[in-house]
Design an enzyme around this catalytic site. Structure first.
Site, PDB file in Angstrom:
ATOM      1  N   ASP A   8       0.872  -1.182   0.000  1.00  0.00           N
ATOM      2  CA  ASP A   8       0.000   0.000   0.000  1.00  0.00           C
ATOM      3  C   ASP A   8       0.910   1.234   0.000  1.00  0.00           C
ATOM      4  OD1 ASP A   8      -2.421   1.540   0.295  1.00  0.00           O
ATOM      5  OD2 ASP A   8      -1.902   1.840   2.392  1.00  0.00           O
ATOM      6  N   GLU A 152      -3.595   9.351   8.316  1.00  0.00           N
ATOM      7  CA  GLU A 152      -2.121   9.357   8.379  1.00  0.00           C
ATOM      8  C   GLU A 152      -1.631  10.315   9.457  1.00  0.00           C
ATOM      9  OE1 GLU A 152       0.253   7.534   6.781  1.00  0.00           O
ATOM     10  OE2 GLU A 152      -1.099   6.379   5.519  1.00  0.00           O
ATOM     11  N   HIS A 186      -7.506   3.149   3.465  1.00  0.00           N
ATOM     12  CA  HIS A 186      -7.425   3.882   4.728  1.00  0.00           C
ATOM     13  C   HIS A 186      -8.799   4.008   5.411  1.00  0.00           C
ATOM     14  CE1 HIS A 186      -3.505   4.951   3.276  1.00  0.00           C
ATOM     15  NE2 HIS A 186      -3.262   5.760   4.300  1.00  0.00           N
TER      16      HIS A 186
HETATM   17  N1  DGL Z   1      -4.066   3.616  -0.013  1.00  0.00           N
HETATM   18  C1  DGL Z   1      -4.623   4.573  -0.930  1.00  0.00           C
HETATM   19  C2  DGL Z   1      -5.833   3.979  -1.625  1.00  0.00           C
HETATM   20  O1  DGL Z   1      -6.391   2.987  -1.183  1.00  0.00           O
HETATM   21  C3  DGL Z   1      -5.047   5.840  -0.239  1.00  0.00           C
HETATM   22  C4  DGL Z   1      -3.937   6.693   0.263  1.00  0.00           C
HETATM   23  C5  DGL Z   1      -3.193   7.392  -0.830  1.00  0.00           C
HETATM   24  O2  DGL Z   1      -3.721   8.310  -1.487  1.00  0.00           O
HETATM   25  O3  DGL Z   1      -2.064   6.991  -1.032  1.00  0.00           O
HETATM   26  O4  DGL Z   1      -6.237   4.491  -2.622  1.00  0.00           O
END
Ligand code: DGL
Length: 263
Positions: A8, A152, A186
């Site tokens: 991720d 975050e 998230h």
């Molecule tokens: N992990 C990202 C998603 O699921 C969200 C966080 C980001 O923008 O990096 O799209």
């Protein structure tokens, strides 16, 4: 030895990684958080593809046979590329396909909302896949980028979290939903707040819950082992290490691994 890699852009994918570790099906789970390039959600598809390829190569070199793209923005931008480039070496699964299958089976002829990053929502991947698999499903989609920094940055103020959620979800298109897809890894961390705002009539759909069942079918391991956890990040922050330890319920030592040769 069955090893699964999960990546991720940051800590959000830990929700999916924890659900996979709880299956007790893999000997080892290797997690990669690309903190140095967070957020992915406002990057170009080309940049996300470049990061994803480097991460996937690292996880292949580490011995992973299965790769879970636990980031919706990367799933929307890089799944086809990773399958084409590395599909002969590693099974590639993203977080979008299991969710789409679940919604198609569970919510035919329903009104389904999707929230996610700008990259995911602008790609229209959820809207298009749902429509192509079941014409009866109607969708409303919205980019809700402020929800990522809320997580975050570890914002504890309930008031502030609720105000941001309301600012997005009070929109008219989201008033008559049957289900809401949390289309960003998230967002499960805000599930309680989102669910309280939407009310009991709306099912809140979270990839981390759905992934476990999907993996049992896609990659059956038929084992009962304790999954060893290894975590890497492209930039090391104490918050990331703390979050990983909290998620997995045991001390996790994070190691740094830079993605070389890319912007
Ligand atoms: N992990 C990202 C998603 O699921 C969200 C966080 C980001 O923008 O990096 O799209």
């Amino acid at each position: 030895m069955a090893t699964i890699g999960v990546f991720d852009s940051g800590i959000g994918g830990l929700t999916v990684a924890k659900a996979i570790a709880d299956l007790n099906a893999y000997d080892k789970l290797i997690y990669y958080g690309d903190i140095a390039h967070l957020p992915y959600g406002d990057k170009s598809a080309a940049a996300i593809q470049a990061y994803s390829v480097r991460i996937a190569e690292f996880l292949v070199a580490k011995g992973c046979e299965t790769l879970v793209i636990a980031c919706n923005s990367a799933s929307a931008s890089a799944t086809d590329l990773l399958k084409e480039y590395l599909g002969h070496k590693i099974k590639v699964i993203n977080v979008i396909d299991p969710m789409v299958d679940y919604v198609v089976k569970g919510f035919p002829k329903k009104h389904v909302g999707v929230i996610g990053t700008k990259r995911t929502i602008d790609s229209e991947i959820y809207q298009n896949l749902l429509k192509s698999k079941n014409k009866g499903i109607s969708t409303s989609a919205m980019a809700t980028p402020l929800l990522v920094p809320v997580i975050e940055e570890n914002i504890f103020s309930e008031d502030l979290r609720k105000r941001i959620i309301e600012e997005y979800l009070h929109h008219a298109d989201f008033q008559e939903l049957d289900a809401l897809i949390l289309g960003c890894t998230h967002y499960p961390l805000l599930k309680k707040d989102i669910s309280e705002y939407m009310g009991p009539r709306v099912s809140i759909l979270d990839s981390s819950e759905i992934m476990g069942n999907y993996l049992n079918e896609f990659d059956p391991q038929n084992k009962s082992v304790t999954t060893e956890i290894e975590c890497y990040a492209s930039d090391l922050t104490p918050f990331f290490e703390e979050s990983a330890s909290r998620f997995f319920g045991k001390p996790i030592k994070m190691e740094i691994h830079h993605l070389m040769n890319i912007f």
